[in-house]
Design an enzyme around this catalytic site. Structure first.
Site, PDB file in Angstrom:
ATOM      1  N   SER A   4      36.187  35.461  33.694  1.00 27.93           N
ATOM      2  CA  SER A   4      37.291  36.401  33.602  1.00 27.93           C
ATOM      3  C   SER A   4      37.205  37.105  32.253  1.00 27.93           C
ATOM      4  O   SER A   4      37.155  36.456  31.214  1.00 27.93           O
ATOM      5  CB  SER A   4      38.595  35.614  33.728  1.00 27.93           C
ATOM      6  OG  SER A   4      39.690  36.415  33.411  1.00 27.93           O
TER       7      SER A   4
ATOM      8  N   LYS B 136      35.271  39.136  36.713  1.00 21.96           N
ATOM      9  CA  LYS B 136      36.659  39.556  36.993  1.00 21.96           C
ATOM     10  C   LYS B 136      37.188  40.278  35.776  1.00 21.96           C
ATOM     11  O   LYS B 136      37.146  39.752  34.665  1.00 21.96           O
ATOM     12  CB  LYS B 136      37.490  38.314  37.313  1.00 21.96           C
ATOM     13  CG  LYS B 136      38.988  38.447  37.109  1.00 21.96           C
ATOM     14  CD  LYS B 136      39.703  37.219  37.656  1.00 21.96           C
ATOM     15  CE  LYS B 136      40.898  36.833  36.784  1.00 21.96           C
ATOM     16  NZ  LYS B 136      41.570  35.615  37.271  1.00 21.96           N
ATOM     17  N   LEU B 137      37.643  41.513  35.987  1.00 24.16           N
ATOM     18  CA  LEU B 137      38.167  42.311  34.879  1.00 24.16           C
ATOM     19  C   LEU B 137      39.682  42.249  34.879  1.00 24.16           C
ATOM     20  O   LEU B 137      40.318  42.502  35.908  1.00 24.16           O
ATOM     21  CB  LEU B 137      37.755  43.779  35.032  1.00 24.16           C
ATOM     22  CG  LEU B 137      36.270  44.087  35.207  1.00 24.16           C
ATOM     23  CD1 LEU B 137      36.084  45.595  35.411  1.00 24.16           C
ATOM     24  CD2 LEU B 137      35.475  43.612  33.987  1.00 24.16           C
ATOM     25  N   LYS B 138      40.257  41.951  33.731  1.00 25.45           N
ATOM     26  CA  LYS B 138      41.705  42.078  33.592  1.00 25.45           C
ATOM     27  C   LYS B 138      42.003  43.567  33.494  1.00 25.45           C
ATOM     28  O   LYS B 138      41.282  44.296  32.778  1.00 25.45           O
ATOM     29  CB  LYS B 138      42.146  41.382  32.304  1.00 25.45           C
ATOM     30  CG  LYS B 138      41.988  39.875  32.369  1.00 25.45           C
ATOM     31  CD  LYS B 138      43.029  39.326  33.290  1.00 25.45           C
ATOM     32  CE  LYS B 138      42.992  37.811  33.323  1.00 25.45           C
ATOM     33  NZ  LYS B 138      44.046  37.275  34.168  1.00 25.45           N
TER      34      LYS B 138
ATOM     35  N   ASP C 215      42.045  41.732  38.086  1.00 25.80           N
ATOM     36  CA  ASP C 215      43.276  40.929  38.046  1.00 25.80           C
ATOM     37  C   ASP C 215      44.314  41.685  37.229  1.00 25.80           C
ATOM     38  O   ASP C 215      44.091  41.991  36.055  1.00 25.80           O
ATOM     39  CB  ASP C 215      42.973  39.573  37.396  1.00 25.80           C
ATOM     40  CG  ASP C 215      44.196  38.661  37.359  1.00 25.80           C
ATOM     41  OD1 ASP C 215      45.248  39.035  37.916  1.00 25.80           O
ATOM     42  OD2 ASP C 215      44.084  37.564  36.773  1.00 25.80           O
TER      43      ASP C 215
ATOM     44  N   ASN D  30      47.674  40.691  36.925  1.00 21.80           N
ATOM     45  CA  ASN D  30      48.757  39.847  36.413  1.00 21.80           C
ATOM     46  C   ASN D  30      50.134  40.516  36.567  1.00 21.80           C
ATOM     47  O   ASN D  30      50.933  40.563  35.632  1.00 21.80           O
ATOM     48  CB  ASN D  30      48.521  39.443  34.947  1.00 21.80           C
ATOM     49  CG  ASN D  30      47.444  38.382  34.802  1.00 21.80           C
ATOM     50  OD1 ASN D  30      46.384  38.652  34.239  1.00 21.80           O
ATOM     51  ND2 ASN D  30      47.682  37.194  35.331  1.00 21.80           N
TER      52      ASN D  30
ATOM     53  N   GLU E  56      43.547  41.107  42.398  1.00 18.62           N
ATOM     54  CA  GLU E  56      44.379  39.913  42.254  1.00 18.62           C
ATOM     55  C   GLU E  56      45.754  40.251  41.683  1.00 18.62           C
ATOM     56  O   GLU E  56      45.862  40.960  40.684  1.00 18.62           O
ATOM     57  CB  GLU E  56      43.638  38.934  41.328  1.00 18.62           C
ATOM     58  CG  GLU E  56      44.299  37.579  41.243  1.00 18.62           C
ATOM     59  CD  GLU E  56      43.535  36.637  40.311  1.00 18.62           C
ATOM     60  OE1 GLU E  56      42.398  36.957  39.900  1.00 18.62           O
ATOM     61  OE2 GLU E  56      44.096  35.583  39.986  1.00 18.62           O
TER      62      GLU E  56
ATOM     63  N   ASP F 227      47.910  34.966  43.072  1.00 19.83           N
ATOM     64  CA  ASP F 227      47.837  33.894  42.082  1.00 19.83           C
ATOM     65  C   ASP F 227      49.277  33.457  41.778  1.00 19.83           C
ATOM     66  O   ASP F 227      49.807  32.537  42.415  1.00 19.83           O
ATOM     67  CB  ASP F 227      47.112  34.438  40.834  1.00 19.83           C
ATOM     68  CG  ASP F 227      47.089  33.474  39.659  1.00 19.83           C
ATOM     69  OD1 ASP F 227      47.551  32.338  39.807  1.00 19.83           O
ATOM     70  OD2 ASP F 227      46.609  33.852  38.568  1.00 19.83           O
TER      71      ASP F 227
ATOM     72  N   LYS G 171      45.119  27.508  41.471  1.00 21.63           N
ATOM     73  CA  LYS G 171      45.134  26.860  40.151  1.00 21.63           C
ATOM     74  C   LYS G 171      45.940  25.591  40.344  1.00 21.63           C
ATOM     75  O   LYS G 171      47.145  25.664  40.648  1.00 21.63           O
ATOM     76  CB  LYS G 171      45.840  27.740  39.128  1.00 21.63           C
ATOM     77  CG  LYS G 171      45.055  28.968  38.696  1.00 21.63           C
ATOM     78  CD  LYS G 171      45.895  29.781  37.721  1.00 21.63           C
ATOM     79  CE  LYS G 171      45.108  30.981  37.223  1.00 21.63           C
ATOM     80  NZ  LYS G 171      46.000  32.001  36.649  1.00 21.63           N
TER      81      LYS G 171
ATOM     82  N   GLY H  49      41.551  29.615  36.589  1.00 23.70           N
ATOM     83  CA  GLY H  49      41.515  28.887  35.320  1.00 23.70           C
ATOM     84  C   GLY H  49      42.642  29.350  34.429  1.00 23.70           C
ATOM     85  O   GLY H  49      43.200  30.441  34.622  1.00 23.70           O
TER      86      GLY H  49
HETATM   87  O1  NPG Z   1      38.636  31.306  32.583  1.00 21.52           O
HETATM   88  O2  NPG Z   1      40.203  29.831  32.333  1.00 21.52           O
HETATM   89  C1  NPG Z   1      39.798  30.990  32.428  1.00 21.52           C
HETATM   90  C2  NPG Z   1      40.800  32.098  32.351  1.00 21.52           C
HETATM   91  C3  NPG Z   1      40.906  32.833  33.634  1.00 21.52           C
HETATM   92  O3  NPG Z   1      41.865  34.980  33.598  1.00 21.52           O
HETATM   93  C4  NPG Z   1      42.042  33.798  33.599  1.00 21.52           C
HETATM   94  N1  NPG Z   1      43.239  33.272  33.561  1.00 21.52           N
HETATM   95  O4  NPG Z   1      45.851  35.211  34.878  1.00 21.52           O
HETATM   96  O5  NPG Z   1      44.356  34.012  35.760  1.00 21.52           O
HETATM   97  C5  NPG Z   1      44.926  34.426  34.773  1.00 21.52           C
HETATM   98  C6  NPG Z   1      44.433  34.044  33.404  1.00 21.52           C
HETATM   99  C7  NPG Z   1      45.361  33.252  32.542  1.00 21.52           C
HETATM  100  C8  NPG Z   1      44.894  32.645  31.416  1.00 21.52           C
HETATM  101  C9  NPG Z   1      46.670  33.101  32.849  1.00 21.52           C
HETATM  102  C10 NPG Z   1      45.711  31.902  30.598  1.00 21.52           C
HETATM  103  C11 NPG Z   1      47.504  32.358  32.027  1.00 21.52           C
HETATM  104  C12 NPG Z   1      47.022  31.775  30.902  1.00 21.52           C
END
Ligand code: NPG
Length: 370
Positions: A136, A162-164, A189, A191, A214, A239, A263, A291
């Site tokens: 990610s 995966k691009l935020k 993703d 969020n 996502e 998610d 998760k 993750g």
């Molecule tokens: O590789 O563990 C990893 C991070 C993956 O992007 C990732 N997690 O929104 O999924 C998510 C994001 C996240 C990370 C969300 C930390 C909340 C806390």
């Protein structure tokens, strides 16, 4: 069945190798609670996936600490014999708080499996000993920096990027990465940063052959996601909106998504995560393991889960070095083919190194039955 003698909470902090920016904020360090449960037979570890603030969900470290100390731990001490069969029920008097509960459920199960000499992966029903890994990528300061970062991860072997994304730079960034890498598995993703009025952005993203989009909309919504899914070609993945197997069933039946990010920390632990998996497998919806920037403890838990048969897409199960210069456990390493080994020892198969753990510990509290 065994009694829990002691529950130890530790607040730990580790610097991240690079800041991680999402549409809801930036993290420069990992701060989380580790739970160590000692039973009459063994000890077990669980990692709480809450962060320092309630940006991803309403749970956060200081709140989770109080919930664990004042409600969940006393529920375990007060209940007598505990096992993986009854631990969730014991915690059922506390509403919500799945992340705090997950840490304790996972720790109790880890202790039980260590006593039985069985790996978590085998217990859950894993059908492989290596899993395909994705990575990610946080929101970068520019498209050039993003491309550099993506190149680096691809050269390490990661099988899915995966691009935020966030409003304003979304289409431009995705377009730049897709132009440079026409063949890779690419997803985005959001969020929960968008509304239904942004349907135009998602129609534009349909052009880039994404594996999925996502969690574009509100973190508790299903209905509007179903509307958006009908309006675009790309598969939606949920998610934040899926906090239980019941949510997963509702999401799939409503057509709010076609893919689910599991998760274990978000849904209350690996036992509920397995049920989410089962619901999705039955409905032939692919799942993958998300993750939360976990340390090696939570990462080992995730790797076991990601080895179940329904996990057909590469997960955010990246190597320790993607997050930390030095992990709390032995590092989880990515092989050049983009896979990682599922720990095969008893329980989660890893433990924190005592010295590194002490060095990372900011607060520690031992709880015993009164
Ligand atoms: O590789 O563990 C990893 C991070 C993956 O992007 C990732 N997690 O929104 O999924 C998510 C994001 C996240 C990370 C969300 C930390 C909340 C806390």
């Amino acid at each position: 069945m065994t009694r829990v003698r002691e529950i130890e909470l530790r607040l730990v902090g580790l610097p991240l190798v690079r800041p991680f920016r999402t549409s809801f904020g930036e993290e420069t360090e990992k701060a989380c609670i580790l739970v160590r449960v000692e039973t009459e037979e063994a000890w077990g570890w669980g990692e709480c996936v809450t962060g320092a603030d309630p940006g991803f969900s309403e749970e956060f470290n200081e709140g989770a600490w109080l919930v664990l100390r004042d409600f969940l731990a006393p529920a375990i001490f007060g209940a007598g014999d505990v096992s993986s069969d009854n631990v969730e029920e014991m915690l059922g008097g506390v509403r919500g708080n799945p992340m705090a509960k997950a840490a304790l459920v996972n720790a109790v199960l880890d202790a039980e499996l260590r006593a039985r000499g069985m790996s978590l992966a085998a217990y859950l029903g894993a059908d492989r000993d290596r899993v395909a890994c994705g990575v990610s990528v946080g929101i970068a300061p520019s498209a050039e920096r993003l491309l550099e970062e993506v190149e680096g991860y691809l050269s390490e072997g990661y099988r899915r990027i995966k691009l935020k994304i966030e409003p304003g730079t979304d289409v431009e960034r995705v377009s730049a990465v897709r132009a440079a890498h026409p063949q890779i598995l690419l997803s985005v993703d959001a969020n929960a940063a968008y509304g239904l009025e942004d349907v135009g952005v998602f129609r534009a993203l349909d052009a880039f052959d994404l594996l999925m989009v996502e969690q574009p909309l509100h973190h508790e919504d299903l209905i509007e996601h179903a509307r958006l899914q009908r309006a675009i070609r790309t598969d939606l993945c949920l998610d934040e909106s899926v906090r239980s197997a019941a949510d997963a069933r509702a999401a799939l039946e409503l057509g709010a998504c076609r893919i689910v990010n599991i998760k274990q920390g978000r849904v209350g632990g690996v036992l509920e995560a397995k049920r989410v998996h089962d619901v999705c497998l039955e409905r032939e919806a692919p799942v993958w393991c998300g993750g939360m920037l976990e340390t090696g403890v939570g990462r080992a838990t995730n790797l076991a889960l990601a080895a179940l048969p329904g996990f057909t897409l590469p997960g955010d199960t990246s190597a320790s070095r993607r997050y930390f210069a030095e992990d709390l456990t032995e590092p989880h390493e990515l092989a050049p083919d983009g896979t990682m080994a599922v720990p095969s020892g008893p329980g989660i198969g890893v433990e924190p190194d005592p010295e590194r753990l002490d060095a990372a510990t900011r607060r520690r509290e031992r709880l015993r039955a009164t």
